[in-house]
Design an enzyme around this catalytic site. Structure first.
Site, PDB file in Angstrom:
ATOM      1  N   HIS A   1      78.750  26.766  73.015  1.00  0.00           N
ATOM      2  CA  HIS A   1      78.663  26.872  70.861  1.00  0.00           C
ATOM      3  C   HIS A   1      77.269  25.928  70.506  1.00  0.00           C
ATOM      4  CE1 HIS A   1      79.709  22.124  70.526  1.00  0.00           C
ATOM      5  NE2 HIS A   1      78.464  21.888  71.326  1.00  0.00           N
TER       6      HIS A   1
ATOM      7  N   SER B   1      79.232  22.501  75.807  1.00  0.00           N
ATOM      8  CA  SER B   1      78.240  21.996  75.084  1.00  0.00           C
ATOM      9  C   SER B   1      77.171  21.766  75.609  1.00  0.00           C
ATOM     10  CB  SER B   1      78.136  20.631  73.922  1.00  0.00           C
ATOM     11  OG  SER B   1      77.559  21.371  72.947  1.00  0.00           O
TER      12      SER B   1
END
Length: 202
Positions: free
Chosen positions: A123, A99
């Site tokens: 993501h 992330s």
């Protein structure tokens, strides 16, 4: 769950001096990001980056990352500090950079490394705890869309991928091995164990 932070004892001309392990690493221009990213963690990392730049702006800083990511705003604060300081920032993932941590890994202004068994995951930003009036939810949703676009643009800039490719690939969690992260453009090189590398070179 708390854990003990090791201390290192060094001999000086004034006797023994003890450092917690992170302060000792800082002496060697090493910053370790080994927790989820929140405002407090970001403030500490940013302060270390600014301190090391003030010590010697021409020497590189080595940022080691083992983090599942966290707050987007806190992570972007670290990102901006990395881009702002004159010192080149080498990044190395040990364990995991997911992330927001993956974005910081890719954004190294020096060399970007991964250890052989490290994992990288990108993501889109997550919305959590959204509630209240419909108008407030709409405002939050619009801001989330802007943040998603910004994150894609940053990853595209540092990976060489197109923004469209990043947006498509981050619709769901996209996990990569160290070598796959190199091929994707998030990392420059996989670091292999020194002893084995030196033996194979003989």
């Amino acid at each position: 769950m708390s854990y003990l932070i090791p201390y290192v004892i060094e001999q000086t001309n004034r006797g023994e001096r003890s450092y917690d392990i992170y302060s000792r690493l800082l002496k060697d221009r090493i910053v370790f990001l080994g927790t989820p990213i929140d405002d407090q963690v970001a403030n500490v990392v940013i302060a270390q980056l600014l301190f090391l730049e003030s010590e010697d702006p021409d020497k590189p800083v080595n940022l080691y990352i083992n983090s599942p990511g966290g707050s987007v705003s806190a992570g972007l604060g670290i990102y901006d500090a990395m881009q702002h300081i004159k010192s080149p920032v080498n990044t190395t993932v040990v364990g995991m950079a997911a992330s927001m941590a993956a974005l910081l890994l890719a954004a190294g202004t020096g060399k970007r490394y991964a250890l052989p068994n490290a994992r990288v995951m990108i993501h889109q930003p997550h919305l959590s705890g959204v509630g209240g009036q419909v108008t407030d939810i709409e405002i939050t949703a619009r801001e989330a869309v802007k943040t998603k676009q910004l994150m894609a643009e940053i990853l595209a800039k540092h990976s060489g991928q197109s923004v469209e490719r990043i947006l498509a690939d981050t619709e769901r969690d996209r996990w990569m091995s160290a070598q796959e992260a190199v091929e994707y453009g998030l990392v420059d090189e996989v670091l292999h164990p020194r002893e084995k590398a030196s033996r194979s070179a003989r």
